[in-house]
Enzyme design. Structure first.
Site, PDB file in Angstrom:
ATOM      1  N   ASP A   1      32.206  50.414  36.955  1.00  0.00           N
ATOM      2  CA  ASP A   1      33.035  50.370  38.409  1.00  0.00           C
ATOM      3  C   ASP A   1      32.334  49.271  39.033  1.00  0.00           C
ATOM      4  OD1 ASP A   1      35.350  51.090  39.891  1.00  0.00           O
ATOM      5  OD2 ASP A   1      33.492  51.770  41.032  1.00  0.00           O
TER       6      ASP A   1
ATOM      7  N   GLU B   1      33.884  45.874  35.497  1.00  0.00           N
ATOM      8  CA  GLU B   1      34.913  45.362  36.514  1.00  0.00           C
ATOM      9  C   GLU B   1      34.267  44.373  37.119  1.00  0.00           C
ATOM     10  OE1 GLU B   1      38.028  47.519  39.536  1.00  0.00           O
ATOM     11  OE2 GLU B   1      35.834  48.274  39.668  1.00  0.00           O
TER      12      GLU B   1
END
Length: 714
Positions: free
Chosen positions: A355, A391
């Protein structure tokens, strides 16, 4: 057994600084925790009645406080108290009144109960330490037993080119599944149930990507609204499976989440499914300077967090969550690497999605492809072999959008693919060259000096963060009122189109158009070069009623509705995944030339080769691509050529039918229809077509024609 005690109170023997965490052994448990700024560290042991026994750790080596406590074994509840400087102006926030979670705890029991007790500062003076004891409001770390044997075989290590990722939430996927027993719904055991695994294997996906399963804590403001952090992007325990997803914990067996998680992974592996964890090493649940003191802040605030050099009482925030972990400090880097290694070697997972991954590369502030984190991953003999997916963006920096900039070992969520394909299918003039580039693996991003492969691109239309696929074609605007933030949260850049009505409608023409749009997008995604990633439930028409930021909705808005799925769309998705698996030409592991070579050719709808003028036409919304299945094919594991038939893929993003002309390619090919997203029920035994014949492609749809390879063609 020999013990050292004073008046019946346990004392810590010297023990060892390695490994960090609580490690049970012969006759007791070794405890080791890092803090270079502490003056003293006290181990706090709790019995079943919650009574606390304090055991000072008297040995300190290279920043690690440690001790071996005889008589302590698996199941023991514990925490730490740290005595040291409390001086926020210098970034120091030690406070012995606060019970701290072990950063290396393998299991955590209980939850945080928010109140003034869990904050390190005094309620009336943030520069002064709070004297309120937090123990009654804090979960406990648990001592967990030794290593377990892998029962699911060796890591699967499926090729990226053969991978189809399915993003899902442990609880949401299983909470209402009719085949899962009630006591297992919403849990790891539920996800490992045969009915769930049967659905996933029947769908044809090869890997599940689980939203965060590390122990997490919801933000205090959500509790005040009667909500919670459903997604789980608020980690506090990087070695502990979240206890809220455990049937064993629910049944009164604290610590049972560890064995339950392993059993789930083994069951998925036995079915051929890889397990990828969505991990949040960019920030923790302690939020900003006004947040609670739960773990890292009270142990060694400057080591774990990036502090503002101009004002160390404040945190640098590249995550939008109040703090950013300090990937430039060896303590934090060691924690991250130890966690990654642990979940592979002990919990048996196959890889990670990181993330807000650029935050990990900000060793000196800016995104750095040569950062210590990337170097450590590349050199690690365990982690480097796992699936690593980034990401590739974070928040609020000049270089926050880093698509295409990660090292060769990494794969990336391709935000440019998502944006271009969404725009194309709502008939926005993005440029036909942009569409073609994204369809063929985004060579502009990945085929440069580092010679990455098309599989560096993880191709997505939708993910947990944003609209579902059904909502992408049903809403022009977000509808997040249920989140309690007056619809201000969530992105406004949805690139969506409601097809003529906002939200639910009974208009048959609009409903049919929405169905066609979803089929066209899924067809494009599953035929594109790269790694396709599906948002769980898109194949069934799952809706969140226009909520594009449902992070706080732990209810039927986000749980899968297994009783009202779109069975036709499910069947179509299964067919697409199977088609991709059957035809290696759509899973090429290298970029195709597309100019001089015949393996990849582009044509206009009139069957003519694309010219520079055609590529430059800003309003073009149609294109044909020819893929040669026998020209310089990839090789299988045994070295044999992965030969395939030839294919024509015809894209029409116009709102009217378009008559394509079959282009001249290989001599003697007789083309047969394989896929028609406009009318998926069209008979497969349609008439064979040859070069020069017309083919009508419906509005906003994709048609796939197969040219069987002539006899004797190598």
């Amino acid at each position: 057994m020999t013990t050292t005690q004073a008046a019946g109170k346990p004392q810590a023997l010297p023990g060892s600084q390695f490994p960090l965490g609580a490690t049970p052994g012969d006759g007791g448990t070794n405890f080791a925790v890092t803090s270079s700024i502490a003056d003293a560290v006290t181990l706090c042991l709790f019995d079943s009645a919650g009574r606390e026994t304090q055991v000072p750790l008297q040995d300190f080596d290279a920043g690690v406080w440690h001790g071996f406590v005889p008589g302590v074994g698996p199941g023991q509840a514990y925490g730490y108290r740290v005595t040291g400087p409390y001086d926020p102006a210098r970034g120091l926030r030690c406070n012995p009144a606060k019970l701290l979670i072990d950063p290396y705890a393998r299991a955590i029991s209980g939850e945080v109960t928010f109140g003034p007790e869990v904050y390190g500062y005094a309620a009336d003076n943030p520069d002064a330490p709070s004297t309120l004891d937090s123990a009654g409001h804090m979960p406990r770390s648990l001592v967990v037993g030794g290593k377990s044997k892998r029962t699911g075989g060796a890591p699967l290590r499926r090729r990226y080119s053969d991978t189809v990722v399915y993003e899902m939430h442990v609880k949401g996927f299983t909470m209402r599944h009719p085949g899962v027993p009630g006591e297992l719904r919403g849990t790891y055991a539920g996800l490992g149930h045969e009915s769930v695994i049967g659905y996933l294997t029947g769908l044809g996906v090869t890997a599940v990507e689980l939203l965060p399963v590390h122990q997490n804590v919801p933000e205090s403001f959500l509790g005040q609204r009667g909500l919670t952090n459903y997604w789980g992007y608020n980690t506090i325990g990087y070695f502990a499976p979240h206890n809220g997803y455990s049937a064993a914990v629910r049944a009164g067996r604290p610590g049972g989440q560890v064995a339950e998680f392993k059993a789930m992974v083994n069951a998925l592996h036995a079915a051929g499914l890889e397990v990828i964890l969505d991990v949040v090493f960019n920030h923790s649940a302690e939020a900003g300077a006004e947040g609670p003191t739960l773990c890292f802040r009270g142990l060694d605030n400057p080591a774990y967090y990036r502090l503002d050099p101009a004002d160390p009482s404040r945190y640098i925030d590249t995550t939008g969550c109040g703090n950013t972990l300090n990937a430039g400090d060896t303590v934090t880097l060691e924690l991250i690497m130890d966690s990654l290694r642990y979940w592979i070697t002990e919990m048996h997972v196959d890889g990670y999605r990181f993330d807000l991954a650029p935050a990990l590369a900000r060793q000196e502030g800016g995104f750095d492809q040569m950062s210590a984190f990337f170097d450590l991953v590349a050199q690690d003999p365990v982690v480097s072999q796992a699936k690593l997916i980034a990401e590739p963006w974070d928040v609020g920096q000049m270089d926050s959008y880093d698509v295409g900039r990660f090292p060769p070992l990494w794969r990336e969520w391709n935000g440019k693919y998502r944006d271009a394909m969404r725009d194309f299918w709502r008939s926005h003039p993005i440029g036909i060259g942009e569409f073609a580039t994204r369809f063929c693996g985004s060579a502009d991003l990945y085929s440069g000096a580092e010679r990455r492969r098309p599989t560096a691109s993880v191709n997505l239309f939708t993910v947990h963060d944003g609209f579902t696929l059904a909502d992408l074609v049903s809403y022009n605007d977000k509808h997040n009122e249920a989140n309690g933030e007056h619809n201000r949260d969530g992105t406004d850049d949805n690139r969506s189109w409601n097809c003529g009505a906002e939200g639910p409608t009974t208009d048959p023409a609009i409903l049919a158009l929405r169905e066609r749009q979803r089929r066209a997008m899924l067809t494009t995604q599953l035929l594109s070069f790269g790694v396709p990633m599906l948002l769980g439930g898109d194949e069934r028409g799952r809706t969140q009623q226009g909520n594009n930021n449902a992070y706080c909705q732990d209810n039927e808005l986000t749980w899968f509705d297994w009783s009202n799925g779109d069975e036709d769309l499910l069947a179509y998705t299964r067919r697409l995944i199977a088609f991709r698996r059957q035809h290696p030409v759509f899973r090429r592991r290298r970029f195709l030339a597309g100019k001089e070579a015949s393996e990849l050719l582009w044509f206009t709808f009139a069957g003519k080769p694309m010219t520079s003028a055609d590529w430059a036409d800003p309003g073009a919304l149609s294109l044909a691509v020819y893929l040669d299945g026998s020209d310089d094919p990839d090789r299988a594991e045994d070295g044999t050529a992965l030969l395939d038939d030839d294919f024509l893929v015809l894209f029409n993003a116009w709102w009217e039918p378009l008559e394509f002309v079959i282009p001249a390619t290989r001599d003697g090919l007789a083309w047969v229809a394989e896929i028609d997203s406009y009318d998926p029920a069209a008979p497969a035994a349609a008439p064979h077509r040859k070069a020069g014949d017309p083919v009508t492609v419906g509005p906003r749809s994709v048609a796939v024609l197969r040219g069987p390879r002539p006899q004797g063609v190598a």
